[in-house]
Design a protein around this motif. Structure first.
Motif: not given
Length: 342
Positions: A14-18, A24-35, A42-45, A56-58
């Motif tokens: 899971x993502x945990x950040x503002x 800014x950091x996780x572009x669609x391409x980066x999210x796809x690579x992470x997945x 699921x988003x949001x972070x 529930x996510x944690x």
């Protein structure tokens, strides 16, 4: 004992950040690579661990991919995350969110500090070379006069041939600066009490004491982390021993330098400075440093920005992939090293 998952299993992450950091950091391409290397919630972070949705996510998260704006991961959060075994941070320091409770539970931690070190080192290299040639000052004067100076009459102290550069601290960034300086005709000194003579020789630098670093260098570049022992480390006494027209570069933290003393030596026109960090950061609008023509003050821009943020994301994706494969982190953060890290 390592608690990494069996090789080639896709951990639940899971993502945990503002929200702004995630965008800014996780572009669609980066999210796809992470997945591709984990099962990503699921988003949001998550930016608040107390909400019902976050809990529930944690509940079944094994890896938290964190970033700027991640809340502290304290014991209460860990109680809601019984499966959590790793934290992969998409920025530098983990001090703001990785708590003692994480270390006590044996959670493995990785940071993108090495990726963030490169743009800071590049900024430092650029400023060393530009200040040696006095590029910024001469460009300003040229704009004002529209008259080219007599280049054959340029003072012999201008230029970058065999100048002495002093590096304060062989941190991640300090070491990258040393690496980037190697192709140039420069003499490099290092002060770091934790670096042995053998390590200094391997780095290609000469180890010196703190006073010698400031007295002998044409440029002193500050890369020490801000710790209780380093607050005000660059003191008035050290600043007043710098060579006439020497340059202080600070990309570390403003409080490492005695800012009042730096202001005084700049106003006396003794030295020059390139300052990317101040105390406070940013400076108040009426602070006298703004009026020092021999100081270049930049808005804390040396670290990753713009397309450089992609490097942070790429490192994080690689770390999740390594951990999922059972290979461990390439950029681990060790609890015992926290006292020496930024």
């Amino acid at each position: 004992m390592s608690r990494t998952p069996p090789a080639h299993r896709r951990p639940r992450a899971a993502l945990a950040m503002g929200a702004d950091a995630a965008a800014a950091v996780l572009s669609p391409g980066s999210l796809a690579a992470l997945a591709e290397v984990c099962t990503l919630a699921p988003l949001p972070a998550i930016d608040d661990f107390t909400t019902e949705a976050a809990r529930a996510v944690l509940a079944d998260t094994e890896v938290l991919v964190t970033g700027w704006g991640c809340p502290p991961i304290h014991a209460g959060v860990l109680a809601a995350a019984p499966e959590l075994r790793a934290v992969v941070h998409t920025a530098g320091t983990v001090r703001g969110h990785v708590t003692d409770a994480c270390w006590d539970r044996g959670i493995e931690v990785s940071s993108a500090a090495a990726a963030n070190a490169l743009p800071v080192a590049e900024y430092t290299l650029a400023m060393i070379l530009l200040s040696g040639k006095r590029v910024l000052e001469r460009a300003r004067d040229f704009r004002a006069t529209r008259v080219r100076d007599a280049w054959l009459a340029t003072p012999p102290q201008v230029g970058n041939y065999r100048r002495t550069v002093g590096i304060l601290s062989a941190s991640l960034i300090g070491r990258r600066v040393i690496e980037l300086l190697r192709p140039y005709d420069l003499r490099v000194l290092l002060h770091d009490p934790y670096v042995t003579d053998e390590e200094a020789a391997a780095l290609g630098v000469r180890p010196v004491g703190l006073a010698e670093l400031f007295a002998e260098s044409d440029v002193v570049s500050v890369h020490t982390p801000l710790l209780p022992a380093t607050t005000g480390l660059v003191s008035r006494a050290l600043l007043t021993t710098m060579r006439p027209d020497a340059v202080l570069i600070n990309t570390s933290r403003g409080a490492v330098v005695d800012q009042d003393a730096l202001t005084d030596v700049l106003r006396a026109d003794r030295v020059r400075a390139v300052i990317d960090v101040t105390d406070p950061d940013p400076l108040p609008a009426d602070h006298p440093l703004w009026d020092c023509d021999n100081a270049v003050i930049t808005p804390h821009l040396a670290g990753s920005q713009g397309n450089e943020l992609r490097r942070l994301a790429d490192l994080a994706v690689g770390e999740v992939a390594r951990w999922a494969a059972g290979d461990g982190f390439a950029h681990p953060v060790r609890r015992e090293r926290l006292a020496f890290l930024a």
